[in-house]
Design a protein around this motif. Structure first.
Motif: not given
Length: 223
Positions: A114-115, A118, A121-122, A162, A165-166, A168
């Motif tokens: 994700i980092r 981005p 994840a979407d 979701r 996302y957390d 990161t």
């Protein structure tokens, strides 16, 4: 492996993405119900394309876990994280440090995807949205031979939360980590552990390529 690392190569095939998550979803919904490879294989030839692809995802999940957890990089990284955590939690010699080391390796690997991009994840969550959750529930019942009432609702909550996302953000990661601890009946990690997470992340990242590299198949015997 965690959700995103299982699915990263299959984001254009939503039912496979769903299938890679099913064993973990069932561990939350009802640990007595298991989606195993042997239950999924008979459906690889199904006329139902969604069932066929979900079954392939279930098998992919187990194949990934088999080689991933068997690598030297995973064993050594998990051990080092557990040792470092024990140093920060005096007297905690039980199961908790090794369990935390295990899941931190997997969470950080998802965080790195994700980092670095981005949109990954979407795309992951968009893939999950494309497959009807009631249909998934029926496919999982076919694979497991058991009723999985409630799975559709769990998938909906998973998508809405979701939480990937957390991973990161270290403060949010600790919160998610403690949610897992509670779910398995272990005590929360203290807030001070949050200060150690950057070092833990660096340790995992240093071995990222090794952790995500399946072992080479053995050479065939010479004739």
């Amino acid at each position: 492996m965690n959700f995103l690392s299982h699915a990263i190569d299959h984001l254009e095939t939503p039912p496979v993405v769903v299938g890679t998550a099913i064993p973990d979803w069932l561990s939350v919904l009802d640990r007595r119900v298991r989606a195993r490879s042997r239950g999924a294989r008979p459906h690889l030839d199904s006329d139902d394309q969604v069932l066929r692809q979900i079954a392939a995802g279930v098998i992919r999940h187990h194949e990934d876990d088999r080689w991933f957890h068997g690598t030297r990089a995973f064993a050594e990284t998990n051990l080092e994280l557990a040792v470092q955590l024990r140093e920060r939690l005096p007297g905690d010699e039980g199961f908790r440090p090794s369990f935390v080391g295990h899941i931190l390796v997997e969470m950080f690997l998802d965080a790195f995807w994700i980092r670095d991009d981005p949109t990954v994840a979407d795309r992951y969550y968009a893939s999950l949205e494309e497959v009807d959750q009631v249909k998934v529930e029926g496919c999982v019942a076919a694979i497991t031979g058991r009723s999985v009432t409630g799975l559709a609702g769990l998938i909906r909550r998973f998508i809405d939360a979701r939480f990937l996302y957390d991973y990161t953000d270290h403060d949010k990661l600790l919160f998610r980590l403690n949610q897992v601890m509670r779910r398995v009946g272990l005590a929360d990690l203290p807030a001070a552990v949050g200060g150690w997470l950057p070092a833990a992340q660096d340790l995992v990242e240093a071995r990222r390529d090794e952790l995500l590299s399946p072992p080479e198949p053995p050479n065939p015997p010479s004739e």
